[in-house]
Design a protein around this motif. Structure first.
Motif, PDB file in Angstrom:
ATOM      1  N   LEU A  86       0.936  -1.092  -0.220  1.00  0.00           N
ATOM      2  CA  LEU A  86      -0.141  -0.108   0.105  1.00  0.00           C
ATOM      3  C   LEU A  86       0.708   1.135  -0.048  1.00  0.00           C
ATOM      4  CD1 LEU A  86      -3.014   0.740   0.020  1.00  0.00           C
ATOM      5  CD2 LEU A  86      -3.193   0.655   2.365  1.00  0.00           C
ATOM      6  N   LYS A  87       2.138   1.064   0.574  1.00  0.00           N
ATOM      7  CA  LYS A  87       3.032   2.322   0.780  1.00  0.00           C
ATOM      8  C   LYS A  87       3.331   2.669  -0.700  1.00  0.00           C
ATOM      9  CE  LYS A  87       4.774   1.767   5.515  1.00  0.00           C
ATOM     10  NZ  LYS A  87       5.842   1.274   6.397  1.00  0.00           N
ATOM     11  N   SER A  88       3.833   1.543  -1.460  1.00  0.00           N
ATOM     12  CA  SER A  88       4.123   1.660  -2.549  1.00  0.00           C
ATOM     13  C   SER A  88       3.212   2.364  -3.637  1.00  0.00           C
ATOM     14  CB  SER A  88       4.643   0.192  -3.090  1.00  0.00           C
ATOM     15  OG  SER A  88       5.242   0.247  -4.691  1.00  0.00           O
ATOM     16  N   LYS A  89       1.963   1.714  -3.436  1.00  0.00           N
ATOM     17  CA  LYS A  89       0.885   2.214  -4.198  1.00  0.00           C
ATOM     18  C   LYS A  89       0.628   3.751  -4.178  1.00  0.00           C
ATOM     19  CE  LYS A  89      -2.503  -0.438  -5.065  1.00  0.00           C
ATOM     20  NZ  LYS A  89      -3.765  -1.247  -4.859  1.00  0.00           N
ATOM     21  N   ILE A  90       0.625   4.180  -2.885  1.00  0.00           N
ATOM     22  CA  ILE A  90       0.533   5.859  -2.676  1.00  0.00           C
ATOM     23  C   ILE A  90       1.313   6.474  -3.105  1.00  0.00           C
ATOM     24  CG2 ILE A  90       1.048   5.695  -0.289  1.00  0.00           C
ATOM     25  CD1 ILE A  90      -0.848   7.928   0.261  1.00  0.00           C
ATOM     26  N   ARG A  91       2.750   5.897  -3.106  1.00  0.00           N
ATOM     27  CA  ARG A  91       3.808   6.745  -3.695  1.00  0.00           C
ATOM     28  C   ARG A  91       3.843   6.994  -5.252  1.00  0.00           C
ATOM     29  NH1 ARG A  91       7.030   4.022   0.716  1.00  0.00           N
ATOM     30  NH2 ARG A  91       7.545   5.363   1.969  1.00  0.00           N
ATOM     31  N   SER A  92       3.283   5.811  -5.771  1.00  0.00           N
ATOM     32  CA  SER A  92       3.103   5.942  -7.328  1.00  0.00           C
ATOM     33  C   SER A  92       1.886   7.015  -7.388  1.00  0.00           C
ATOM     34  CB  SER A  92       2.498   4.824  -7.674  1.00  0.00           C
ATOM     35  OG  SER A  92       1.038   4.435  -7.561  1.00  0.00           O
ATOM     36  N   TRP A  93       1.126   7.817  -6.617  1.00  0.00           N
ATOM     37  CA  TRP A  93       0.262   8.774  -6.889  1.00  0.00           C
ATOM     38  C   TRP A  93       0.743  10.130  -7.020  1.00  0.00           C
ATOM     39  CZ3 TRP A  93      -4.056   6.927  -2.721  1.00  0.00           C
ATOM     40  CH2 TRP A  93      -4.237   5.437  -3.067  1.00  0.00           C
ATOM     41  N   VAL A  94       1.956  10.041  -6.527  1.00  0.00           N
ATOM     42  CA  VAL A  94       2.558  11.361  -6.253  1.00  0.00           C
ATOM     43  C   VAL A  94       3.003  12.018  -7.635  1.00  0.00           C
ATOM     44  CG1 VAL A  94       4.446  12.712  -5.297  1.00  0.00           C
ATOM     45  CG2 VAL A  94       3.852  10.861  -4.081  1.00  0.00           C
ATOM     46  N   THR A  95       2.407  13.250  -7.974  1.00  0.00           N
ATOM     47  CA  THR A  95       2.508  14.033  -9.046  1.00  0.00           C
ATOM     48  C   THR A  95       3.801  15.067  -8.602  1.00  0.00           C
ATOM     49  OG1 THR A  95       0.360  13.890  -9.760  1.00  0.00           O
ATOM     50  CG2 THR A  95       1.751  15.801 -10.810  1.00  0.00           C
ATOM     51  N   PHE A  96       3.826  15.521  -7.410  1.00  0.00           N
ATOM     52  CA  PHE A  96       4.830  16.562  -7.153  1.00  0.00           C
ATOM     53  C   PHE A  96       5.089  16.535  -5.704  1.00  0.00           C
ATOM     54  CE2 PHE A  96       6.254  20.635  -5.739  1.00  0.00           C
ATOM     55  CZ  PHE A  96       7.349  20.970  -6.317  1.00  0.00           C
ATOM     56  N   LEU A  97       6.232  16.867  -5.187  1.00  0.00           N
ATOM     57  CA  LEU A  97       6.500  16.957  -3.730  1.00  0.00           C
ATOM     58  C   LEU A  97       7.754  17.968  -3.436  1.00  0.00           C
ATOM     59  CD1 LEU A  97       6.682  13.772  -1.308  1.00  0.00           C
ATOM     60  CD2 LEU A  97       8.468  15.240  -1.526  1.00  0.00           C
ATOM     61  N   ASP A  99       9.296  20.585   0.323  1.00  0.00           N
ATOM     62  CA  ASP A  99       9.011  20.534   1.741  1.00  0.00           C
ATOM     63  C   ASP A  99       7.734  20.989   2.170  1.00  0.00           C
ATOM     64  OD1 ASP A  99      11.464  19.348   1.849  1.00  0.00           O
ATOM     65  OD2 ASP A  99      12.713  21.404   2.106  1.00  0.00           O
ATOM     66  N   ASP A 100       6.998  21.811   1.370  1.00  0.00           N
ATOM     67  CA  ASP A 100       5.742  22.443   2.012  1.00  0.00           C
ATOM     68  C   ASP A 100       4.534  21.703   1.397  1.00  0.00           C
ATOM     69  OD1 ASP A 100       6.870  24.474   3.245  1.00  0.00           O
ATOM     70  OD2 ASP A 100       7.195  25.694   0.980  1.00  0.00           O
ATOM     71  N   PHE A 101       4.297  21.164   0.178  1.00  0.00           N
ATOM     72  CA  PHE A 101       3.122  20.327  -0.088  1.00  0.00           C
ATOM     73  C   PHE A 101       3.441  19.448  -1.039  1.00  0.00           C
ATOM     74  CE2 PHE A 101       3.820  23.939  -3.238  1.00  0.00           C
ATOM     75  CZ  PHE A 101       3.786  23.171  -4.292  1.00  0.00           C
ATOM     76  N   ILE A 102       2.419  18.384  -1.353  1.00  0.00           N
ATOM     77  CA  ILE A 102       2.404  17.198  -2.111  1.00  0.00           C
ATOM     78  C   ILE A 102       1.067  17.374  -3.177  1.00  0.00           C
ATOM     79  CG2 ILE A 102       2.266  14.970  -2.259  1.00  0.00           C
ATOM     80  CD1 ILE A 102       2.833  14.893   0.823  1.00  0.00           C
ATOM     81  N   ILE A 103       1.378  17.003  -4.327  1.00  0.00           N
ATOM     82  CA  ILE A 103       0.354  16.769  -5.224  1.00  0.00           C
ATOM     83  C   ILE A 103       0.063  15.416  -5.599  1.00  0.00           C
ATOM     84  CG2 ILE A 103      -0.538  17.657  -7.480  1.00  0.00           C
ATOM     85  CD1 ILE A 103      -0.365  19.902  -5.613  1.00  0.00           C
ATOM     86  N   LEU A 104      -1.142  15.041  -5.286  1.00  0.00           N
ATOM     87  CA  LEU A 104      -1.502  13.621  -5.271  1.00  0.00           C
ATOM     88  C   LEU A 104      -2.428  13.279  -6.578  1.00  0.00           C
ATOM     89  CD1 LEU A 104      -1.745  12.167  -1.805  1.00  0.00           C
ATOM     90  CD2 LEU A 104       0.271  11.931  -3.212  1.00  0.00           C
ATOM     91  N   ASN A 105      -2.306  12.116  -7.315  1.00  0.00           N
ATOM     92  CA  ASN A 105      -3.287  11.917  -8.347  1.00  0.00           C
ATOM     93  C   ASN A 105      -4.057  10.744  -7.903  1.00  0.00           C
ATOM     94  OD1 ASN A 105      -4.864  11.697 -10.725  1.00  0.00           O
ATOM     95  ND2 ASN A 105      -3.148  10.901 -12.128  1.00  0.00           N
ATOM     96  N   LYS A 106      -5.081  10.872  -7.115  1.00  0.00           N
ATOM     97  CA  LYS A 106      -5.947   9.974  -6.474  1.00  0.00           C
ATOM     98  C   LYS A 106      -6.806   9.075  -7.421  1.00  0.00           C
ATOM     99  CE  LYS A 106      -9.705  10.635  -4.468  1.00  0.00           C
ATOM    100  NZ  LYS A 106     -10.571   9.239  -4.828  1.00  0.00           N
ATOM    101  N   PRO A 107      -6.752   7.737  -7.435  1.00  0.00           N
ATOM    102  CA  PRO A 107      -7.539   6.961  -8.128  1.00  0.00           C
ATOM    103  C   PRO A 107      -9.005   7.097  -7.718  1.00  0.00           C
ATOM    104  CG  PRO A 107      -5.833   5.673  -7.477  1.00  0.00           C
ATOM    105  CD  PRO A 107      -5.729   6.805  -6.465  1.00  0.00           C
ATOM    106  N   SER A 108     -10.157   6.760  -8.582  1.00  0.00           N
ATOM    107  CA  SER A 108     -11.593   6.430  -8.005  1.00  0.00           C
ATOM    108  C   SER A 108     -11.562   5.365  -7.249  1.00  0.00           C
ATOM    109  CB  SER A 108     -12.326   6.142  -9.351  1.00  0.00           C
ATOM    110  OG  SER A 108     -13.639   6.072  -9.107  1.00  0.00           O
ATOM    111  N   GLY A 109     -12.423   5.592  -6.144  1.00  0.00           N
ATOM    112  CA  GLY A 109     -12.720   4.435  -5.251  1.00  0.00           C
ATOM    113  C   GLY A 109     -12.100   4.676  -3.770  1.00  0.00           C
TER     114      GLY A 109
END
Length: 322
Positions: A86-97, A99-109
């Motif tokens: 699950l850790k590996s999966k959520i790291r694959s959602w990272v579009t940008f990171l 020190d201040d913010f993260i942009i995630l591309n969340k799947p449906s569901g």
């Protein structure tokens, strides 16, 4: 209290000149405010070795002593064991990171926040992005469980406060893409129907732009000006244009050559803002495979998405005026 029964925490710059009770609520969110005040009155929590009131203003590098049992109980309640897969999966959602913010591309569901029947929410999983100071990243806005696409996550208190202010002042621009059941007649405009929430009719405004139509389906871009719950989904329903895959508010209809088992075809495609230093950021996300497949069936090349759909939106009319 014996010093062996206490831990020391150093105040970081992000909490400089804030109240001690605020710091404690952020560090121990599951501890009631009444308990925090009681611990302060008893001297179980001290700042630089001194007993203080809940209104005490703390500064960077202040040393705060906290009872061991408070930290231990917090860890037990807050931390969930996250599987490596699950850790590996959520790291694959990272579009940008950074020190201040993260942009995630969340799947449906994937639910953004927890609930009684939810084993893991996105909020639970954010702990894998903690800094060395163990501050858990914070969601500063939400999208529906069924909606895919971009989410902004802050990595420190200052960033969280900044993004919260931007959202409140509507300084963050978000673009959504949706495939809907039905033909959207108008080329562009503003949906301005009120949204009913808790027996109140709240003003709501959504800009829309028709991109493509095919048979009884339309592909559209949307930009919510207000942030009402389920705003886009409810506004489209009011136009009798339910989103393909909509199950929460209405049953799918007229699916024709589309699979009947569709996820919600609503995607948070683009987000833009200026950061704390005034730098402009714009992020775009990859649309889901399902939406790509559906667009191919609609004879639309999704590579045509590289444009600003709302360039002249300030001159658009409300839909009831078109």
């Amino acid at each position: 209290m014996d010093s062996d029964d206490q831990f020391k925490r150093v105040v970081t710059q992000s909490f400089d000149k804030l109240r001690i009770d605020y710091w404690l609520k952020k560090k121990f969110p599951d501890t009631s405010y009444i308990t925090i005040c009681k611990l302060l009155r008893k001297g179980s929590i001290r700042v630089n070795g001194v007993r203080v009131k809940n209104t005490k203003i703390i500064k960077t590098n202040d040393i705060i002593k906290i009872p061991r049992y408070l930290i231990n109980s917090s860890h037990i309640k807050d931390k969930k064991k996250i599987p490596d897969v699950l850790k590996s999966k959520i790291r694959s959602w990272v579009t940008f990171l950074n020190d201040d913010f993260i942009i995630l591309n969340k799947p449906s569901g994937i639910p953004v926040q927890g609930g009684t029947k939810i084993k893991y929410s996105l909020d639970d999983l954010l702990s894998i992005f903690e800094h060395d100071n163990k501050i858990k990243p914070k969601l500063v806005h939400r999208i529906d469980k069924d909606t895919s696409g971009l989410l902004i996550v802050s990595r420190n208190l200052k960033s969280a406060q900044f993004f919260t202010k931007l959202f409140k002042e509507r300084e963050i621009l978000k673009t959504y893409l949706a495939i809907v059941n039905g033909k959207l007649i108008h080329k562009h405009g503003i949906i301005n129907f009120p949204i009913k929430t808790k027996n109140k009719n709240l003003d709501a405004k959504t800009f829309f732009k028709r991109i493509h139509t095919y048979d009884n389906f339309s592909f559209i871009a949307l930009r919510p000006k207000t942030g009402r719950k389920n705003q886009i989904r409810k506004h489209l329903l009011q136009l009798n244009l339910p989103i393909l895959g909509e199950k929460k508010f209405v049953v799918n209809r007229n699916l024709q050559n589309f699979d009947k088992n569709q996820n919600l075809n609503l995607h948070a495609y683009k987000v833009s803002f200026r950061d704390m230093n005034g730098k402009f950021w714009e992020f775009k996300s990859t649309i889901t495979k399902q939406m790509k497949d559906n667009l191919r069936k609609m004879n639309f090349d999704f590579m045509q998405l590289e444009q600003d759909f709302f360039l002249n939106a300030k001159n658009w009319k409300n839909i009831n005026e078109i």
